[in-house]
Design a protein around this motif. Structure first.
Motif, PDB file in Angstrom:
ATOM      1  N   LYS A  85      59.253  22.040  42.808  1.00 24.70           N
ATOM      2  CA  LYS A  85      58.634  23.360  42.862  1.00 24.70           C
ATOM      3  C   LYS A  85      57.945  23.693  41.529  1.00 24.70           C
ATOM      4  CE  LYS A  85      59.666  28.091  44.159  1.00 24.70           C
ATOM      5  NZ  LYS A  85      60.674  29.040  44.607  1.00 24.70           N
ATOM      6  N   ARG A 102      54.768  21.464  41.234  1.00 22.15           N
ATOM      7  CA  ARG A 102      53.708  21.954  42.134  1.00 22.15           C
ATOM      8  C   ARG A 102      53.078  23.229  41.601  1.00 22.15           C
ATOM      9  NH1 ARG A 102      54.780  22.690  48.147  1.00 22.15           N
ATOM     10  NH2 ARG A 102      52.520  22.731  48.115  1.00 22.15           N
ATOM     11  N   SER A 103      53.900  24.151  41.129  1.00 20.33           N
ATOM     12  CA  SER A 103      53.375  25.401  40.570  1.00 20.33           C
ATOM     13  C   SER A 103      52.508  25.141  39.350  1.00 20.33           C
ATOM     14  CB  SER A 103      54.525  26.337  40.180  1.00 20.33           C
ATOM     15  OG  SER A 103      55.300  26.668  41.287  1.00 20.33           O
ATOM     16  N   THR A 104      52.971  24.260  38.488  1.00 20.82           N
ATOM     17  CA  THR A 104      52.211  23.926  37.287  1.00 20.82           C
ATOM     18  C   THR A 104      50.889  23.260  37.658  1.00 20.82           C
ATOM     19  OG1 THR A 104      54.260  23.674  36.054  1.00 20.82           O
ATOM     20  CG2 THR A 104      52.295  22.736  35.070  1.00 20.82           C
ATOM     21  N   ASP A 113      48.458  17.928  44.739  1.00 22.22           N
ATOM     22  CA  ASP A 113      49.459  18.749  45.421  1.00 22.22           C
ATOM     23  C   ASP A 113      49.480  18.442  46.914  1.00 22.22           C
ATOM     24  OD1 ASP A 113      51.418  20.967  45.565  1.00 22.22           O
ATOM     25  OD2 ASP A 113      49.819  21.943  46.706  1.00 22.22           O
TER      26      ASP A 113
END
Length: 94
Positions: free
Chosen positions: A3, A6-8, A85
């Motif tokens: 998570k 993916r956010s980064t 991603d």
């Protein structure tokens, strides 16, 4: 870890597009420097975080150097981290 990575990746991609699609034109065409400086620092931090997290993520998943190179090169291309991603991270398990 997934998570966070993916956010980064998404944030790094957004900051890349903001930097080169919005603040660079402001800097060079309108002589407005401040947004470029702020977004540049943010993008630089996110880029470093992305590369470090890619290293850690590849090591944890036992992915080879080829996969890391794909992740790294994607960070240098517009929309590259969005591709990473979708292709490599979205379907991964936590």
């Amino acid at each position: 870890m997934l998570k966070l990575f993916r956010s980064t990746a998404i944030l790094e991609g957004i900051s890349y597009l903001l930097l080169f699609g919005f603040t660079m034109p402001l800097k060079y065409w309108a002589d407005i420097l401040e947004p470029n400086k702020v977004v540049g620092y943010i993008h630089g931090g996110l880029f470093i975080a992305y590369v470090l997290l890619a290293l850690i993520f590849c090591w944890q998943r036992k992915w080879g150097i080829k996969r890391f190179i794909i992740l790294f090169v994607a960070s240098l291309l517009p929309f590259g981290t969005f591709y990473v991603d979708k292709k490599y991270l979205k379907g991964s398990t936590a």
